[in-house]
Design an enzyme around this catalytic site. Structure first.
Site, PDB file in Angstrom:
ATOM      1  N   GLU A   1      17.714  56.290  53.480  1.00 31.64           N
ATOM      2  CA  GLU A   1      18.943  57.099  53.493  1.00 31.64           C
ATOM      3  C   GLU A   1      19.326  57.363  52.054  1.00 31.64           C
ATOM      4  O   GLU A   1      19.576  56.417  51.299  1.00 31.64           O
ATOM      5  CB  GLU A   1      20.081  56.390  54.226  1.00 31.64           C
ATOM      6  CG  GLU A   1      19.891  56.339  55.730  1.00 31.64           C
ATOM      7  CD  GLU A   1      21.112  55.800  56.479  1.00 31.64           C
ATOM      8  OE1 GLU A   1      22.263  56.028  56.032  1.00 31.64           O
ATOM      9  OE2 GLU A   1      20.905  55.136  57.508  1.00 31.64           O
TER      10      GLU A   1
ATOM     11  N   GLU B   1      20.998  48.869  58.597  1.00 29.70           N
ATOM     12  CA  GLU B   1      22.141  48.349  57.810  1.00 29.70           C
ATOM     13  C   GLU B   1      22.748  47.099  58.452  1.00 29.70           C
ATOM     14  O   GLU B   1      23.959  47.056  58.733  1.00 29.70           O
ATOM     15  CB  GLU B   1      23.197  49.445  57.622  1.00 29.70           C
ATOM     16  CG  GLU B   1      22.671  50.605  56.803  1.00 29.70           C
ATOM     17  CD  GLU B   1      23.721  51.601  56.338  1.00 29.70           C
ATOM     18  OE1 GLU B   1      24.854  51.570  56.854  1.00 29.70           O
ATOM     19  OE2 GLU B   1      23.402  52.404  55.443  1.00 29.70           O
TER      20      GLU B   1
HETATM   21  O1  AHR Z   1      23.938  58.653  57.461  1.00 32.04           O
HETATM   22  C1  AHR Z   1      25.186  58.279  57.942  1.00 32.04           C
HETATM   23  C2  AHR Z   1      25.317  56.772  58.149  1.00 32.04           C
HETATM   24  O2  AHR Z   1      25.265  56.159  56.890  1.00 32.04           O
HETATM   25  C3  AHR Z   1      24.224  56.077  58.920  1.00 32.04           C
HETATM   26  O3  AHR Z   1      24.433  56.102  60.294  1.00 32.04           O
HETATM   27  C4  AHR Z   1      24.312  54.677  58.407  1.00 32.04           C
HETATM   28  O4  AHR Z   1      23.063  54.030  58.448  1.00 32.04           O
HETATM   29  C5  AHR Z   1      24.852  54.823  57.008  1.00 32.04           C
HETATM   30  O5  AHR Z   1      25.919  53.989  56.795  1.00 32.04           O
END
Ligand code: AHR
Length: 501
Positions: free
Chosen positions: A292, A173
Site C-alpha cells: 500500500e 495491518e
Molecule cells: O487503502 C485504504 C486502507 O488503508 C486499507 O484498507 C488499509 O489497509 C489501510 O489502512
C-alpha cells in the site's frame, strides 16, 4: 536557475526492473468495486457487469499485480459469501468501512476482470477473525485443479480452470487497533507462521506476505517486524510495508521530499529482516511487498467522516475520494522512482488503490471514467521502465525540509534494456526550473524517442468530472542529446520521463 549534473554508468546495476513494482490494489471499499469497476447498468458494462471503459483505463495505467479484496475489509470477510449463484449471496455488514457488502463481486468474477486487464491476482486471506482452515479452504477453492470438494465447487460455479494465485497476504495491518481482530506481534507472528506453514504444505511454491507495520509512525514499528519475523521467517517470503503521504499545513517542501521517508522506511525494514535472518543463520532473504503506497489526505478524511455519518449502513458510499493535484502527481512519480531504486529488495508493490478510492482512475455512475493527475507518472513509468535499474550519481543543490531533513532538489533513476533506456526525474524546487545535464555515454543511446513532463503554473491544478483534461503531460521540447550528453530543463515542481533509443 538551479543546475544539476547526473552521471549514468551502465554497469551500476541495482536489480532487474520487477514488473510487480507496478501493482495496484482493489478493496471492497467505497466505490472502488461497486459503482467503480463494476456497474451492471452502465452503457459500457460487459456481461459480468464490469465497465469496459474502466478496463481500458486500467490497461493504459499499466498496473500488473492487483491486491484483493482488502485492506481492512478482509479482516471481516468470509470468502464463501462471495462465490456461487449471485442471488444466493448474503448481504453483510462491513465493520471496517461501516458499509453494506452485497457480495455480488467475488473471487471468480474478479479473476475474470483481471483477465480483461491482463493482471495477476494477489489474494489476501482473513486470518484476523477466521484462521488457518478457512485460509486453506480458500487456497483449495482457488488453486486446486479438480476432484476435491472445493475445487469441484469452483468448477460447478462456472470456473473450470484454477486461478493459480501465487502471492498471498496473511491478513492486513494486524498491528492497527482499527483492524477487526488486531493482534500483538507475538500472537500474529505465531498465527502467521502456522498459517504459512500449512499453506505451503498444500503448495510449497506459494509466495507469502506477512504483515509488517501499518506505517513507520506506529509506536511498535521495528519491534513488530522483528517479532513477527522471528516467528515466521522460515515460512514466509515477503514482509509488507504501507505508507501514505500528504501535504501537511502548507509545507510543500516536505511533501515533495516524501520519497526520502519511503527510502528510510525500506532501509529500516530491510535491516530488521536481515537482522532476524542473521540471528537465524539463514541464507534466505525476506523481500518487501510495498503493498500500500500513495497520497492520502487521511487527516482531512478523519476530521470530516465519522462512522455512520451516511445514515447507518450505506452501500458503496463515496469514501476516500481524494482528487489529486499536480504536486500529488509529482510525489507519486517520485515514490515510484524510489520503489524502482530499491528493486533489490522491494520486489512487489501496490499503488493503493485503483478506482475511485484514493485512486488514479475516477468514475461517475452512468457517466464517464477519467484519469487523475497521478495516473500519468504511473502509466508512463510502467510503459517505459524495462530491463535493469541503474543507480544514477546526482550532483544537485539541496534544501532543508521540516519533516525529512536535507533533500536534493533533483531526484532521478534510470532503467536500461537492450533497445531502450528510460530516465525518470523530478524537480522539487517550488519556484525555479532546473537545467540538467546527463552523461548517457555509457548507455550508448543515440536518439531521444520521447520526453514528457508533468507540471503546471498552478501546482494545485486537478482533473475533475467537469474538467477531465485540465492536467496532462506534455512534450518537453527543451530535451537535446549530443555527444552522449543529454540536456533538459525541468520546470518547478515537475515530473519528467525520457526514453532513449
Ligand atoms: O487503502 C485504504 C486502507 O488503508 C486499507 O484498507 C488499509 O489497509 C489501510 O489502512
Amino acid at each position: 536557475m538551479p543546475r544539476a549534473h547526473i552521471a549514468l554508468d551502465r554497469r551500476a546495476v541495482i536489480a532487474p526492473v520487477r514488473r510487480r513494482t507496478f501493482g495496484s490494489f482493489v478493496e471492497h471499499l467505497g466505490r472502488c468495486v461497486y459503482n467503480g469497476l463494476y456497474e451492471p447498468g452502465h452503457l459500457s458494462a460487459n456481461e459480468d457487469g464490469f465497465r469496459v471503459d474502466v478496463v481500458e483505463l486500467v490497461k493504459e495505467l499499466g498496473s500488473t499485480t492487483v491486491r484483493y479484496p482488502g485492506g481492512n475489509f478482509v479482516s471481516g470477510f468470509r470468502w464463501e459469501d462471495s462465490v456461487g449463484p449471485r442471488e444466493k449471496r448474503p448481504v453483510r455488514r462491513d465493520l471496517a468501512w461501516h458499509s453494506l457488502e452485497s457480495n455480488q463481486v467475488g473471487l471468480d468474477e474478479f479473476a475474470r476482470w483481471l483477465k480483461l486487464t491482463d493482471s495477476e491476482l494477489m489474494l489476501a486471506v482473513n486470518i484476523a477473525t477466521r484462521g488457518i482452515l478457512p485460509a486453506l479452504d480458500l487456497l483449495e477453492y482457488a488453486n486446486h485443479p479438480s476432484g476435491t470438494a472445493l475445487s469441484d465447487l469452483r468448477i460447478a460455479n462456472g470456473t473450470p480452470d484454477p486461478h493459480n494465485v501465487r502471492m498471498w497476504c496473511l491478513g492486513n495491518e494486524m498491528d492497527g487497533p482499527w483492524q477487526t481482530g488486531f493482534m500483538t506481534a507475538e500472537d500474529y507472528g505465531r498465527l502467521a507462521a502456522r498459517t504459512a506453514a500449512a499453506m505451503k504444505m498444500a503448495d510449497k511454491d506459494l509466495e507469502l506476505v506477512v504483515c509488517g507495520s501499518s506505517g513507520s509512525g506506529m509506536p511498535t514499528f521495528g519491534d513488530w517486524e522483528r517479532t513477527v519475523l522471528e516467528h515466521s521467517y522460515d515460512h514466509v517470503d515477503y514482509i509488507s510495508c504501507h505508507a501514505y503521504y500528504q501535504e501537511h499545513g502548507g509545507d510543500l517542501g516536505s511533501f515533495l521530499a516524501s520519497a526520502l521517508d519511503m527510502d528510510f522506511f525500506i532501509d529500516t525494514v530491510v535491516a530488521t529482516a536481515d537482522h532476524v535472518g542473521y540471528k537465524k543463520r539463514s541464507n534466505k532473504k525476506i523481500n518487501i511487498s510495498f503493498d500500500e503506497w500513495n497520497i492520502w489526505y487521511l487527516k482531512e478524511h478523519m476530521e470530516s467522516e465519522q462512522p455512520g455519518d451516511d445514515g447507518g449502513w450505506p452501500s458503496a458510499p463515496r469514501k476516500l475520494e481524494d482528487v489529486y493535484s499536480v504536486a500529488d502527481a509529482v510525489v507519486v512519480g517520485n515514490l515510484l522512482m524510489t520503489l524502482l531504486k530499491r528493486s533489490d529488495r522491494v520486489t512487489s508493490a501496490s499503488l493503493a488503490q485503483l478506482v475511485n478510492v484514493i485512486a488514479p482512475i475516477m468514475t461517475e455512475p452512468g457517466g464517464p471514467a477519467w484519469r487523475q493527475t497521478t495516473f500519468y507518472p504511473f502509466s508512463i513509468t510502467s510503459r517505459l521502465a524495462s530491463g535493469e535499474v541503474i543507480r544514477p550519481v546526482i550532483q544537485a543543490p539541496s534544501y532543508d525540509t521540516a519533516r525529512h531533513g536535507e533533500a536534493s532538489v533533483i531526484d532521478a533513476v534510470a532503467t536500461v534494456d537492450e533497445n531502450r533506456a528510460a530516465l525518470f526525474l523530478v524537480n522539487r524546487d517550488q519556484t525555479e526550473a532546473a537545467q540538467i545535464t546527463i552523461d548517457v555515454r555509457s548507455l550508448g543511446s543515440k536518439r531521444i524517442v520521447e520526453a514528457v513532463t508533468l507540471a503546471d503554473s498552478d501546482v494545485y491544478a486537478k482533473n475533475t468530472l467537469t474538467d477531465q483534461h485540465r492536467v496532462t503531460p506534455s512534450a518537453n521540447k527543451s530535451a537535446t542529446l549530443a555527444d552522449g550528453v543529454l540536456t533538459i530543463e525541468l520546470p518547478a515542481v515537475s515530473w519528467t520521463a525520457i526514453a532513449l533509443q
